[in-house]
Design a protein around this motif. Sequence first.
Motif, PDB file in Angstrom:
ATOM      1  N   UNK A 138       0.840  -1.202   0.000  1.00 30.48           N
ATOM      2  CA  UNK A 138       0.000   0.000   0.000  1.00 30.48           C
ATOM      3  C   UNK A 138       0.876   1.254   0.000  1.00 30.48           C
ATOM      4  N   UNK A 139       0.442   2.261  -0.737  1.00 28.35           N
ATOM      5  CA  UNK A 139       1.188   3.510  -0.810  1.00 28.35           C
ATOM      6  C   UNK A 139       1.362   4.059   0.600  1.00 28.35           C
ATOM      7  N   UNK A 140       2.574   4.445   0.927  1.00 30.62           N
ATOM      8  CA  UNK A 140       2.882   4.933   2.262  1.00 30.62           C
ATOM      9  C   UNK A 140       3.210   3.825   3.244  1.00 30.62           C
ATOM     10  N   UNK A 141       3.097   2.582   2.806  1.00 30.48           N
ATOM     11  CA  UNK A 141       3.360   1.422   3.668  1.00 30.48           C
ATOM     12  C   UNK A 141       4.456   0.535   3.076  1.00 30.48           C
ATOM     13  N   UNK A 142       5.230   1.093   2.142  1.00 31.46           N
ATOM     14  CA  UNK A 142       6.338   0.362   1.524  1.00 31.46           C
ATOM     15  C   UNK A 142       7.633   0.911   2.117  1.00 31.46           C
ATOM     16  N   UNK A 143       8.463   0.024   2.632  1.00 26.92           N
ATOM     17  CA  UNK A 143       9.662   0.470   3.325  1.00 26.92           C
ATOM     18  C   UNK A 143      10.872  -0.341   2.883  1.00 26.92           C
ATOM     19  N   UNK A 144      12.040   0.299   2.994  1.00 21.85           N
ATOM     20  CA  UNK A 144      13.310  -0.386   2.731  1.00 21.85           C
ATOM     21  C   UNK A 144      14.246  -0.078   3.885  1.00 21.85           C
ATOM     22  N   UNK A 145      14.959  -1.079   4.332  1.00 22.41           N
ATOM     23  CA  UNK A 145      15.980  -0.868   5.350  1.00 22.41           C
ATOM     24  C   UNK A 145      17.086  -0.020   4.717  1.00 22.41           C
ATOM     25  N   UNK A 146      17.857   0.700   5.535  1.00 19.54           N
ATOM     26  CA  UNK A 146      18.854   1.636   4.998  1.00 19.54           C
ATOM     27  C   UNK A 146      19.828   1.050   3.980  1.00 19.54           C
ATOM     28  N   UNK A 147      20.204  -0.204   4.129  1.00 18.11           N
ATOM     29  CA  UNK A 147      21.174  -0.795   3.204  1.00 18.11           C
ATOM     30  C   UNK A 147      20.543  -1.789   2.240  1.00 18.11           C
ATOM     31  N   UNK A 148      19.235  -1.811   2.166  1.00 21.84           N
ATOM     32  CA  UNK A 148      18.548  -2.719   1.236  1.00 21.84           C
ATOM     33  C   UNK A 148      18.644  -2.193  -0.186  1.00 21.84           C
ATOM     34  N   UNK A 149      18.493  -3.082  -1.127  1.00 17.14           N
ATOM     35  CA  UNK A 149      18.506  -2.723  -2.549  1.00 17.14           C
ATOM     36  C   UNK A 149      17.275  -3.292  -3.214  1.00 17.14           C
ATOM     37  N   UNK A 150      16.711  -2.526  -4.125  1.00 15.21           N
ATOM     38  CA  UNK A 150      15.588  -2.999  -4.935  1.00 15.21           C
ATOM     39  C   UNK A 150      15.989  -2.833  -6.394  1.00 15.21           C
ATOM     40  N   UNK A 151      15.902  -3.913  -7.152  1.00 13.41           N
ATOM     41  CA  UNK A 151      16.305  -3.825  -8.554  1.00 13.41           C
ATOM     42  C   UNK A 151      15.648  -4.931  -9.373  1.00 13.41           C
ATOM     43  N   UNK A 152      15.530  -4.656 -10.649  1.00 15.20           N
ATOM     44  CA  UNK A 152      15.101  -5.706 -11.560  1.00 15.20           C
ATOM     45  C   UNK A 152      16.344  -6.173 -12.301  1.00 15.20           C
ATOM     46  N   UNK A 153      16.261  -7.323 -12.903  1.00 11.62           N
ATOM     47  CA  UNK A 153      17.395  -7.854 -13.645  1.00 11.62           C
ATOM     48  C   UNK A 153      16.947  -8.270 -15.033  1.00 11.62           C
ATOM     49  N   UNK A 154      17.899  -8.400 -15.910  1.00  9.48           N
ATOM     50  CA  UNK A 154      17.565  -8.858 -17.255  1.00  9.48           C
ATOM     51  C   UNK A 154      17.083 -10.295 -17.169  1.00  9.48           C
ATOM     52  N   UNK A 155      15.998 -10.609 -17.884  1.00  8.93           N
ATOM     53  CA  UNK A 155      15.486 -11.978 -17.832  1.00  8.93           C
ATOM     54  C   UNK A 155      16.467 -12.973 -18.435  1.00  8.93           C
ATOM     55  N   UNK A 156      16.407 -14.187 -17.929  1.00  7.41           N
ATOM     56  CA  UNK A 156      17.262 -15.260 -18.431  1.00  7.41           C
ATOM     57  C   UNK A 156      16.382 -16.437 -18.824  1.00  7.41           C
ATOM     58  N   UNK A 157      16.711 -17.043 -19.933  1.00  7.59           N
ATOM     59  CA  UNK A 157      15.999 -18.240 -20.364  1.00  7.59           C
ATOM     60  C   UNK A 157      16.584 -19.404 -19.575  1.00  7.59           C
ATOM     61  N   UNK A 158      15.727 -20.231 -18.972  1.00 13.57           N
ATOM     62  CA  UNK A 158      16.245 -21.392 -18.235  1.00 13.57           C
ATOM     63  C   UNK A 158      17.131 -22.248 -19.125  1.00 13.57           C
ATOM     64  N   UNK A 159      17.994 -23.004 -18.522  1.00 14.12           N
ATOM     65  CA  UNK A 159      18.931 -23.861 -19.243  1.00 14.12           C
ATOM     66  C   UNK A 159      18.216 -24.656 -20.336  1.00 14.12           C
ATOM     67  N   UNK A 160      18.755 -24.592 -21.543  1.00 12.61           N
ATOM     68  CA  UNK A 160      18.102 -25.260 -22.665  1.00 12.61           C
ATOM     69  C   UNK A 160      18.630 -26.666 -22.900  1.00 12.61           C
ATOM     70  N   UNK A 161      19.841 -26.957 -22.457  1.00  8.74           N
ATOM     71  CA  UNK A 161      20.388 -28.304 -22.619  1.00  8.74           C
ATOM     72  C   UNK A 161      20.208 -28.828 -24.028  1.00  8.74           C
ATOM     73  N   UNK A 162      19.561 -29.956 -24.155  1.00  2.00           N
ATOM     74  CA  UNK A 162      19.327 -30.562 -25.464  1.00  2.00           C
ATOM     75  C   UNK A 162      17.894 -30.325 -25.927  1.00  2.00           C
ATOM     76  N   UNK A 163      17.297 -29.269 -25.449  1.00  2.99           N
ATOM     77  CA  UNK A 163      15.913 -28.946 -25.777  1.00  2.99           C
ATOM     78  C   UNK A 163      15.804 -28.552 -27.260  1.00  2.99           C
ATOM     79  N   UNK A 164      14.707 -28.924 -27.921  1.00  4.60           N
ATOM     80  CA  UNK A 164      14.511 -28.509 -29.311  1.00  4.60           C
ATOM     81  C   UNK A 164      14.479 -26.981 -29.424  1.00  4.60           C
ATOM     82  N   UNK A 165      14.941 -26.465 -30.533  1.00  5.15           N
ATOM     83  CA  UNK A 165      14.999 -25.020 -30.749  1.00  5.15           C
ATOM     84  C   UNK A 165      13.622 -24.377 -30.602  1.00  5.15           C
ATOM     85  N   UNK A 166      12.572 -25.072 -31.015  1.00 10.52           N
ATOM     86  CA  UNK A 166      11.223 -24.509 -30.900  1.00 10.52           C
ATOM     87  C   UNK A 166      10.846 -24.276 -29.441  1.00 10.52           C
TER      88      UNK A 166
END
Length: 97
Positions: free
Chosen positions: A39-67
Motif C-alpha cells: 500500500x502507498x505509504x506502507x512500503x519500506x526499505x531498510x537503509x542498506x537494502x537494494x531494490x532492482x530488476x534484472x535482465x530476464x534469463x531463459x532457463x537452461x536449454x540443454x538438449x531442448x529442441x529449438x522450438x
Amino acid sequence: METEGFAIYDAMMQLKNEIHTVAVGAAIGQACLLLSAGSKGKRFMMPHAKAMIQQPRVPSSGLMPASDVLIRAKEVIINRDNLVKLLAKHTGNSEET
C-alpha cells in the motif's frame, strides 16, 4: 520464480486491507514487484537494502529442441514486460524509468 511471484502479486491485489512491505537485504526481480505492490505509504526499505530488476534469463536449454527454446524466450520477454508495467503502475514512474 516468475510464476510464483505473479501468483503472490495476484493474491495481494485481492486483499482489501493495507499491505505493508519491507525490503531487507535485496529485493530483486519478482521480490521488487512485491515490494512495490504494498500500500502507498506502507512500503519500506531498510537503509542498506537494494531494490532492482534484472535482465530476464531463459532457463537452461540443454538438449531442448529449438522450438521449445523460442517458446521459453518469448515467455521470459512477456513476463519481463508485465513486471515493468506493474512496477510503473505501483511506483508512479514511467515504464522507461
